[in-house]
Design a protein around this motif. Structure first.
Motif, PDB file in Angstrom:
ATOM      1  N   TYR A   1      38.477  42.117  41.832  1.00  0.00           N
ATOM      2  CA  TYR A   1      37.739  42.437  40.612  1.00  0.00           C
ATOM      3  C   TYR A   1      38.458  41.795  39.431  1.00  0.00           C
ATOM      4  CZ  TYR A   1      35.998  46.171  43.670  1.00  0.00           C
ATOM      5  OH  TYR A   1      35.465  46.881  44.713  1.00  0.00           O
ATOM      6  N   LEU A   2      37.722  41.016  38.638  1.00  0.00           N
ATOM      7  CA  LEU A   2      38.295  40.347  37.468  1.00  0.00           C
ATOM      8  C   LEU A   2      37.624  40.844  36.199  1.00  0.00           C
ATOM      9  CD1 LEU A   2      38.631  36.601  38.561  1.00  0.00           C
ATOM     10  CD2 LEU A   2      40.451  38.295  38.318  1.00  0.00           C
ATOM     11  N   ARG A   3      38.439  41.133  35.198  1.00  0.00           N
ATOM     12  CA  ARG A   3      37.903  41.498  33.886  1.00  0.00           C
ATOM     13  C   ARG A   3      37.271  40.287  33.198  1.00  0.00           C
ATOM     14  NH1 ARG A   3      38.336  45.036  29.409  1.00  0.00           N
ATOM     15  NH2 ARG A   3      39.179  46.619  30.815  1.00  0.00           N
ATOM     16  N   ASP A   4      37.934  39.150  33.262  1.00  0.00           N
ATOM     17  CA  ASP A   4      37.494  37.949  32.559  1.00  0.00           C
ATOM     18  C   ASP A   4      36.994  36.921  33.565  1.00  0.00           C
ATOM     19  OD1 ASP A   4      37.192  35.627  31.097  1.00  0.00           O
ATOM     20  OD2 ASP A   4      39.098  35.791  30.042  1.00  0.00           O
TER      21      ASP A   4
ATOM     22  N   ARG B   1      50.087  36.148  37.648  1.00  0.00           N
ATOM     23  CA  ARG B   1      51.227  36.969  38.063  1.00  0.00           C
ATOM     24  C   ARG B   1      50.777  38.394  38.376  1.00  0.00           C
ATOM     25  NH1 ARG B   1      56.558  36.261  34.637  1.00  0.00           N
ATOM     26  NH2 ARG B   1      57.367  37.141  36.587  1.00  0.00           N
ATOM     27  N   GLN B   2      49.777  38.902  37.655  1.00  0.00           N
ATOM     28  CA  GLN B   2      49.235  40.217  37.990  1.00  0.00           C
ATOM     29  C   GLN B   2      48.610  40.204  39.385  1.00  0.00           C
ATOM     30  OE1 GLN B   2      46.792  42.421  35.330  1.00  0.00           O
ATOM     31  NE2 GLN B   2      48.089  42.090  33.541  1.00  0.00           N
ATOM     32  N   PHE B   3      47.908  39.138  39.711  1.00  0.00           N
ATOM     33  CA  PHE B   3      47.303  39.042  41.041  1.00  0.00           C
ATOM     34  C   PHE B   3      48.374  39.019  42.120  1.00  0.00           C
ATOM     35  CE2 PHE B   3      45.737  36.293  44.531  1.00  0.00           C
ATOM     36  CZ  PHE B   3      44.733  37.126  45.011  1.00  0.00           C
ATOM     37  N   ASP B   4      49.427  38.250  41.910  1.00  0.00           N
ATOM     38  CA  ASP B   4      50.514  38.212  42.885  1.00  0.00           C
ATOM     39  C   ASP B   4      51.134  39.589  43.068  1.00  0.00           C
ATOM     40  OD1 ASP B   4      50.271  35.525  43.480  1.00  0.00           O
ATOM     41  OD2 ASP B   4      51.747  34.881  41.992  1.00  0.00           O
ATOM     42  N   ARG B   5      51.359  40.295  41.966  1.00  0.00           N
ATOM     43  CA  ARG B   5      51.955  41.637  42.077  1.00  0.00           C
ATOM     44  C   ARG B   5      51.008  42.606  42.778  1.00  0.00           C
ATOM     45  NH1 ARG B   5      56.676  44.781  40.870  1.00  0.00           N
ATOM     46  NH2 ARG B   5      56.059  46.857  41.581  1.00  0.00           N
ATOM     47  N   ALA B   6      49.709  42.509  42.482  1.00  0.00           N
ATOM     48  CA  ALA B   6      48.749  43.386  43.152  1.00  0.00           C
ATOM     49  C   ALA B   6      48.765  43.147  44.662  1.00  0.00           C
ATOM     50  CB  ALA B   6      47.341  43.166  42.591  1.00  0.00           C
ATOM     51  N   LEU B   7      48.813  41.874  45.079  1.00  0.00           N
ATOM     52  CA  LEU B   7      48.888  41.582  46.518  1.00  0.00           C
ATOM     53  C   LEU B   7      50.206  42.043  47.113  1.00  0.00           C
ATOM     54  CD1 LEU B   7      47.265  38.125  47.347  1.00  0.00           C
ATOM     55  CD2 LEU B   7      46.391  40.419  47.774  1.00  0.00           C
TER      56      LEU B   7
ATOM     57  N   GLU C   1      42.144  43.556  39.835  1.00  0.00           N
ATOM     58  CA  GLU C   1      42.396  44.612  40.816  1.00  0.00           C
ATOM     59  C   GLU C   1      41.881  44.136  42.159  1.00  0.00           C
ATOM     60  OE1 GLU C   1      42.040  48.851  39.756  1.00  0.00           O
ATOM     61  OE2 GLU C   1      40.519  49.007  41.331  1.00  0.00           O
ATOM     62  N   VAL C   2      42.516  44.581  43.224  1.00  0.00           N
ATOM     63  CA  VAL C   2      42.092  44.199  44.577  1.00  0.00           C
ATOM     64  C   VAL C   2      41.968  45.455  45.432  1.00  0.00           C
ATOM     65  CG1 VAL C   2      43.158  41.929  44.405  1.00  0.00           C
ATOM     66  CG2 VAL C   2      44.452  43.814  45.402  1.00  0.00           C
ATOM     67  N   GLU C   3      41.116  45.371  46.425  1.00  0.00           N
ATOM     68  CA  GLU C   3      41.004  46.436  47.425  1.00  0.00           C
ATOM     69  C   GLU C   3      40.632  45.791  48.749  1.00  0.00           C
ATOM     70  OE1 GLU C   3      37.066  47.984  48.490  1.00  0.00           O
ATOM     71  OE2 GLU C   3      36.967  48.513  46.363  1.00  0.00           O
TER      72      GLU C   3
END
Length: 406
Positions: free
Chosen positions: A351-354, A322-328, A389-391
């Motif tokens: 970028y993934l922490r885990d 869900r964090q990835f979806d929100r970041a996108l 995180e994404v960029e």
């Protein structure tokens, strides 16, 4: 247009003692093509994960060469390459002897080498940027860290690998940050530019980001004020993320992109305050995104973007999907503010922490951005609660003949 190529078995690769190997691997490209201003190409290459380092380097070289031939890219068209590696201190000395890190026939290439382990289980992955079909393009190397690409009256300064380069002495992260920016400021000054007017994008890699990120932020904030960068003027699009160079005691490393000769009307900043708060609200000095407009296209540089809301709070703590979806969704909002959309992304870095979250994020990417060159690496975000995180960078059509051409 985007395309993915998969290589069959390749034999007799002459690379040291390597006689044959399976060089299948992942290659994905995307090109923005125009009759004027030249065409731009992004290439991501990942070698097979079941080979040793020397064999992976050889395969990556081979697949990169093949891909350039398939795209019709001439020698000298490479502008920038970033190699993501899993063990910088041990791997970078070998890579220094590779064609991946070499200039092309005397034509310089800006080279970034950063420790952010690729999560495809490879030891290294490549992101490359090429410009073709631009007869007026020329390149020169100012120093080992700075390459200038001149084109259509503009000078594009690519700065890579700024760090103290220290293997015997530890200095504070605040001092290292100041040293990096001072080097960039002095280089811009020598070209008749300034950090405030000409720096478009930075990538700041912080070793042990959970400990040292705030030191970098503090030093950058103080330096920006000295350089006339504030919430009332503007900041610089940026990513601040876990990463390391090959030097034992270096805490902070930076890459940057600047443009000399920019007209003020070419530059705008991307925000959507229904989705994301201003960065000044939590005392961090960077732009969410920056748009550089040309006569026939616009470049949109999207900073590191996480699962954050309009109040500056982490959304969906503990749930990486869900964090990835929100970041996108946040990236989509920023692109929309610049008259672009997700389909105009030329590449995306995740970028993934885990590392164990890689399979589900890879699957989500395939669903949501199937035609975009993407790479997933291990890199902790500046807040431990952010799992991803994404960029990225987008190129969109723009019709404004009053502006300079690219």
């Amino acid at each position: 247009m985007a395309a993915t190529f998969w290589a069959p078995h390749l034999a007799a690769i002459n690379h040291g003692s390597i006689l044959s190997m399976d060089c299948s691997g992942r290659v994905i490209t995307k090109s923005f093509k125009r009759s004027t201003g030249g065409s731009e190409h992004y290439i991501i290459v990942e070698p097979p994960a079941d080979l040793g380092l020397t064999e992976q380097v050889a395969c990556l070289e081979r697949r990169y060469d093949e891909t350039r031939q398939e795209l019709g890219l001439p020698a000298g068209s490479a502008v920038f390459r970033r190699l993501f590696v899993s063990d910088a201190m041990n791997q970078i000395p070998l890579l220094r002897h590779s064609r991946l890190t070499a200039d092309e026939d005397g034509s310089p290439v800006a080279l970034s080498l950063i420790q952010q382990p690729p999560l495809s289980r490879t030891k290294l992955s490549l992101l490359a940027y090429h410009v073709s079909g631009a007869p007026d393009l020329s390149k020169c190397r100012l120093t080992s860290r700075h390459v200038v690409v001149e084109k259509n009256g503009l000078a594009h300064l690519w700065t890579t690998g700024l760090c103290p380069a220290s293997d015997d002495k530890l200095v504070p992260a605040t001092q290292q940050t100041r040293q990096m920016f001072d080097t960039l400021i002095n280089t811009l000054d020598g070209l008749g530019g300034t950090l405030r007017n000409n720096c478009v994008r930075t990538w700041i890699y912080v070793k042990d980001v959970d400990v040292f990120y705030n030191d970098m932020v503090t030093s950058r904030r103080e330096l920006f004020l000295e350089q006339g960068l504030s919430a009332e003027t503007h900041f610089i699009a940026s990513t601040g993320i876990e990463g390391a160079c090959a030097h034992r005691f270096d805490i902070v490393t930076m890459d940057a992109y600047s443009i000399l000769g920019l007209a003020p009307q070419q530059v705008s900043y991307l925000n959507d305050f229904d989705h994301l708060c201003p960065t000044k609200d939590y005392n961090v000095t960077f732009e969410r995104g920056t748009r550089i407009a040309y006569a026939d296209r616009a470049h949109l540089f999207i900073s590191g973007t996480a699962s954050i809301d309009s109040a500056g709070q982490v959304v969906h703590p503990g749930n990486v999907s869900r964090q990835f979806d929100r970041a996108l969704d946040n990236v989509e909002a920023l692109l929309r503010a610049g008259s672009a959309e997700l389909s105009t992304l030329m590449h995306l870095i995740v970028y993934l922490r885990d590392p164990t979250d890689h399979p589900r994020i890879k699957a989500a990417l395939s669903e949501r951005l199937p035609g975009v060159p993407t790479i997933i690496v291990q890199g902790s975000v500046c807040r431990p609660e952010w799992l991803v995180e994404v960029e990225g960078m987008a190129i969109a059509d723009n019709e404004d003949p009053a502006l300079p051409g690219f």
